[in-house]
Structures are given as C-alpha cells and as structure tokens.
Design a protein around this motif. Structure first.
Motif, short mmCIF file in Angstrom:
data_model
loop_
_atom_site.label_atom_id
_atom_site.label_comp_id
_atom_site.label_asym_id
_atom_site.label_seq_id
_atom_site.Cartn_x
_atom_site.Cartn_y
_atom_site.Cartn_z
N PRO A 18 -100.58 -20.97 -15.92
CA PRO A 18 -101.41 -21.84 -15.09
C PRO A 18 -100.61 -22.35 -13.88
CG PRO A 18 -100.72 -23.00 -17.07
CD PRO A 18 -100.24 -21.58 -17.21
N ASP A 19 -101.29 -22.62 -12.79
CA ASP A 19 -100.60 -23.08 -11.58
C ASP A 19 -99.71 -24.29 -11.85
OD1 ASP A 19 -101.65 -21.05 -10.09
OD2 ASP A 19 -103.06 -22.30 -8.97
N GLU A 20 -100.18 -25.19 -12.73
CA GLU A 20 -99.37 -26.39 -13.00
C GLU A 20 -98.17 -26.06 -13.89
OE1 GLU A 20 -102.85 -26.27 -15.85
OE2 GLU A 20 -102.65 -26.14 -13.68
N ALA A 65 -91.06 -15.17 -7.11
CA ALA A 65 -90.87 -16.53 -6.58
C ALA A 65 -91.27 -17.59 -7.62
CB ALA A 65 -91.67 -16.72 -5.30
N LEU A 66 -91.97 -17.18 -8.66
CA LEU A 66 -92.40 -18.13 -9.69
C LEU A 66 -91.29 -18.46 -10.69
CD1 LEU A 66 -95.98 -16.76 -10.45
CD2 LEU A 66 -95.34 -18.69 -8.99
N VAL A 67 -90.12 -17.86 -10.53
CA VAL A 67 -89.01 -18.09 -11.46
C VAL A 67 -87.84 -18.68 -10.68
CG1 VAL A 67 -87.50 -17.07 -13.20
CG2 VAL A 67 -89.80 -16.14 -12.85
N LEU A 108 -99.05 -18.31 -5.08
CA LEU A 108 -100.03 -19.19 -5.72
C LEU A 108 -101.43 -18.94 -5.17
CD1 LEU A 108 -97.93 -22.47 -5.94
CD2 LEU A 108 -98.50 -20.89 -7.81
N ALA A 109 -101.54 -18.73 -3.86
CA ALA A 109 -102.85 -18.43 -3.25
C ALA A 109 -103.40 -17.11 -3.76
CB ALA A 109 -102.72 -18.41 -1.73
#
Length: 113
Positions: A18-20, A65-67, A108-109
């Motif tokens: 999830p984004d959060e 980029a999420l890590v 994220l977008a």
C-alpha cells in the motif's frame, strides 16, 4: 548474478504494498521475501538493479525507488550509481536527492494509475 525469480518476486512485492507502506528498507524487503542469510540485503540489491534495468528499458519509473536504506530516507549509493549509468539521473551527486524524490513520485503515481 541476480536471480530472475527473486527479481520477479520483488517486483510483485513492491507493486502490492500500500502507498502508506512505502518506502521499505532493504532488510524489510529481504524479510518479506523470506530470504535467509547470508547476504540477504545484497541479494535484494542485485534484484533491485535488475528491476532498474528492466524499468529503464521499458520506459517505466524505477520501482526500486520504493526501497531505502535504514540509515535514512534514501536508497543506497548503488541505486544512484546505476541510475546515472542508465541515464535516468544526472551525474552530479548534488542533484541526486531531488532526482530520487521526483522518481519516487512517478512510481507512486504509476502504481495508483
């Protein structure tokens, strides 16, 4: 040599968070993938590099980029070095944090599109 199956599992994990719940640390990624020592973080890093190469080739934002490192809010140096090598980030290290923030926004977008 990165494990293609691990890279695919990592992409699936990062896509499903999830984004959060993002970004996550390299260690959290290793744990979520059920990796056992030795070199769990190194194996995650190699899988992330494979994902970066795939994303650049496909014209997608860098899901890697999420890590981030547990010692801050940014990925490790290898992320930036490869992003420069792949032509995604400017060579000037002073621009890296801003380039990373922009990349993270794009990831994220794209996830919510």
């Amino acid at each position: 040599m990165p494990d293609p199956k691990l890279a695919a599992r990592l992409r699936e994990l990062l896509t499903s968070l999830p984004d959060e719940g993002v970004p996550i640390t390299y260690q959290q990624a290793a744990e979520a993938l059920g990796l056992s020592p030795p070199r769990t973080v190194q194996r995650v890093a190699l899988a992330l590099e494979a994902l970066m190469r795939d994303d650049v080739a496909a014209g997608r934002p860098l899901i890697a980029a999420l890590v981030v490192s547990r010692r801050g809010e940014l990925p490790r140096l290898g992320f930036f070095e490869l992003a420069v090598e792949l032509g995604r980030f400017p060579a000037d290290p002073a621009c890296h944090e801003a380039a990373y923030r922009q990349e993270l926004e794009q990831v994220l977008a794209a996830r919510s599109a």
